[in-house]
Design an enzyme around this catalytic site. Structure first.
Site, PDB file in Angstrom:
ATOM      1  N   TYR A  25       0.833  -1.194   0.000  1.00 51.12           N
ATOM      2  CA  TYR A  25       0.000   0.000   0.000  1.00 51.12           C
ATOM      3  C   TYR A  25       0.878   1.258   0.000  1.00 51.12           C
ATOM      4  O   TYR A  25       0.663   2.184  -0.787  1.00 51.12           O
ATOM      5  CB  TYR A  25      -0.926  -0.005   1.213  1.00 51.12           C
ATOM      6  CG  TYR A  25      -1.804   1.216   1.296  1.00 51.12           C
ATOM      7  CD1 TYR A  25      -2.963   1.316   0.527  1.00 51.12           C
ATOM      8  CD2 TYR A  25      -1.471   2.274   2.128  1.00 51.12           C
ATOM      9  CE1 TYR A  25      -3.773   2.433   0.600  1.00 51.12           C
ATOM     10  CE2 TYR A  25      -2.267   3.407   2.199  1.00 51.12           C
ATOM     11  CZ  TYR A  25      -3.417   3.485   1.435  1.00 51.12           C
ATOM     12  OH  TYR A  25      -4.207   4.600   1.497  1.00 51.12           O
ATOM     13  N   LYS A  29       1.320   4.203  -3.015  1.00 48.17           N
ATOM     14  CA  LYS A  29       1.114   5.645  -2.823  1.00 48.17           C
ATOM     15  C   LYS A  29       2.352   6.431  -3.246  1.00 48.17           C
ATOM     16  O   LYS A  29       2.242   7.482  -3.872  1.00 48.17           O
ATOM     17  CB  LYS A  29       0.767   5.964  -1.368  1.00 48.17           C
ATOM     18  CG  LYS A  29      -0.506   5.317  -0.877  1.00 48.17           C
ATOM     19  CD  LYS A  29      -1.708   5.751  -1.673  1.00 48.17           C
ATOM     20  CE  LYS A  29      -2.343   4.578  -2.380  1.00 48.17           C
ATOM     21  NZ  LYS A  29      -3.358   4.833  -3.336  1.00 48.17           N
ATOM     22  N   THR A  62     -13.239   3.075   4.804  1.00 52.99           N
ATOM     23  CA  THR A  62     -13.637   2.111   3.782  1.00 52.99           C
ATOM     24  C   THR A  62     -13.114   0.733   4.172  1.00 52.99           C
ATOM     25  O   THR A  62     -12.350   0.592   5.122  1.00 52.99           O
ATOM     26  CB  THR A  62     -13.056   2.480   2.395  1.00 52.99           C
ATOM     27  OG1 THR A  62     -11.632   2.321   2.444  1.00 52.99           O
ATOM     28  CG2 THR A  62     -13.413   3.899   1.998  1.00 52.99           C
TER      29      THR A  62
END
Length: 170
Positions: A25, A29, A62
């Site tokens: 992750y 980014k 989320t």
């Protein structure tokens, strides 16, 4: 993006021997910011009126975090998530701002967070790292790299097709 992104183009992000959801992750980014800054440089160098900016939504409530960060589910249960997480609607505000704000018309290569321009990590401004990621992305996608080589030579004319023709002059 945070301090978790490594200062290199990841070579093992998708191998099971070194895969970490958290690392993947963070690297994604970092790659997003490096890629966007390089794209903006190419667009500007060719006189295109299209711009590329990074819109960081922050921490949004989320299901992504259920798969990436093990402690988030526990945190949600122990604390009220509204204190720490944005709603999906709130998370979209920076992207909407990037798309419609009059002050960003014709302005690219910016890192936007909470509807404001801010600095990204220092490593994201490294043109060599930006180019390494761009070149690797081009190879993986099977498209020509339109970036000038390290000696400053301009790319061959046939490679310009990847970005399209430069706009006509005034």
């Amino acid at each position: 993006m945070g301090a978790l992104g490594r200062h290199r183009v990841p070579s093992c992000a998708f191998r099971s021997t070194c895969y970490s959801p958290h690392r993947a992750y963070a690297q994604s980014k970092l790659a997003l910011v490096l890629f966007t800054y390089h794209l903006q440089g190419l667009l500007a160098a060719r006189g295109h009126h299209v711009t590329a900016n990074v819109a960081d939504p922050g921490v949004v409530n989320t299901d992504l975090y259920r798969h990436v960060f093990w402690g988030t589910g526990l945190l949600r249960k122990l604390m009220m998530s509204w204190c720490f997480f944005k709603t999906p609607d709130e998370g979209a505000w920076t992207s909407v701002y990037a798309a419609v704000a009059p002050e960003l018309e014709g302005v690219g290569g910016r890192y936007l967070y909470n509807e404001r321009e801010t600095e990204s990590l220092a490593v994201t401004y490294d043109p060599e790292l930006q180019h390494q990621l761009w070149a690797r992305s081009c190879r993986m996608a099977g498209v020509p790299d339109v970036t000038p080589d390290a000696r400053g030579a301009q790319p061959a004319r046939h490679e310009d097709a990847a970005l399209g023709p430069a706009p006509a002059g005034p």
